[in-house]
Write a protein that holds these residues in place. Sequence first.
Motif: not given
Length: 260
Positions: A158-162
């Motif tokens: 989920l980090l890339p989306s954040v």
Amino acid sequence: MTPRPLEPLIDESEEWSAVHWWRLELRSLDEAENTQFTLAQLGPKEAWSTEWGGRPTGASCLRTLSYVVSLTAPAVAAFAMGRAQAFGDHLPFALAGILVLISLIVTLQGEWSLYRRPRSIAASVVRKIAIVHIVPAVVVVVVGLMGEHQHPGQLLWLLPSVVDALVHVWQLFRRPGGQDGPRNPLDNLTLSVAEIAPEVAERIVQRRNVAIRMLHERGRIDADTAERAIATGLGHLALVMAPEACSNFYPPSAWERQPQ
């Protein structure tokens, strides 16, 4: 690329119109594609569709493809996560993370290009692009946090989306180039002209002025018009000689509102 000859354009029509001034300058800029592109945005469709839009290159096609991927990948990621959640399937954390990561790389590449060559970007364009990124990012993160996951490591996807969402929120409030950066398309054109290598700029002006003299010799324009055209700076011939033919992207009425 090898610059196209200007003489055929001179002999194309008995009457020299406003659009012809734009076509002449766009064609003369074959050796300076960045400036040609910047000027094309200000000109009439009849000019850029003939002198710029009809000549795609491998690099421009690849660049366009990367932009398309950057805009669509987050939406595909959000759709995949939402669909899996709706049907009770395992959430495709890795797929969503990879798709958004690819989009994020293109975005950061664009930021690096803006850092090296600051350009003004219309606020409406920035807002639309931000929405296309932020909304899917929120969907991916919310679904990912609410859904079931097999192990905590999956949440790292989920980090890339954040990061993507944060980058585009930041873009909404920053101006490329800082306080002294370009404010409008005319500033972009001025910067683009300044980036042309001196020997290339000299060659472009010489070819352009030879064409202008031909126009006078063949009776397309009078002596005063030829003299005024030759006196214009590189990249500003069409803006000076045929401002009435500008596109609505940044019409002459907007020039008058600029602070002096």
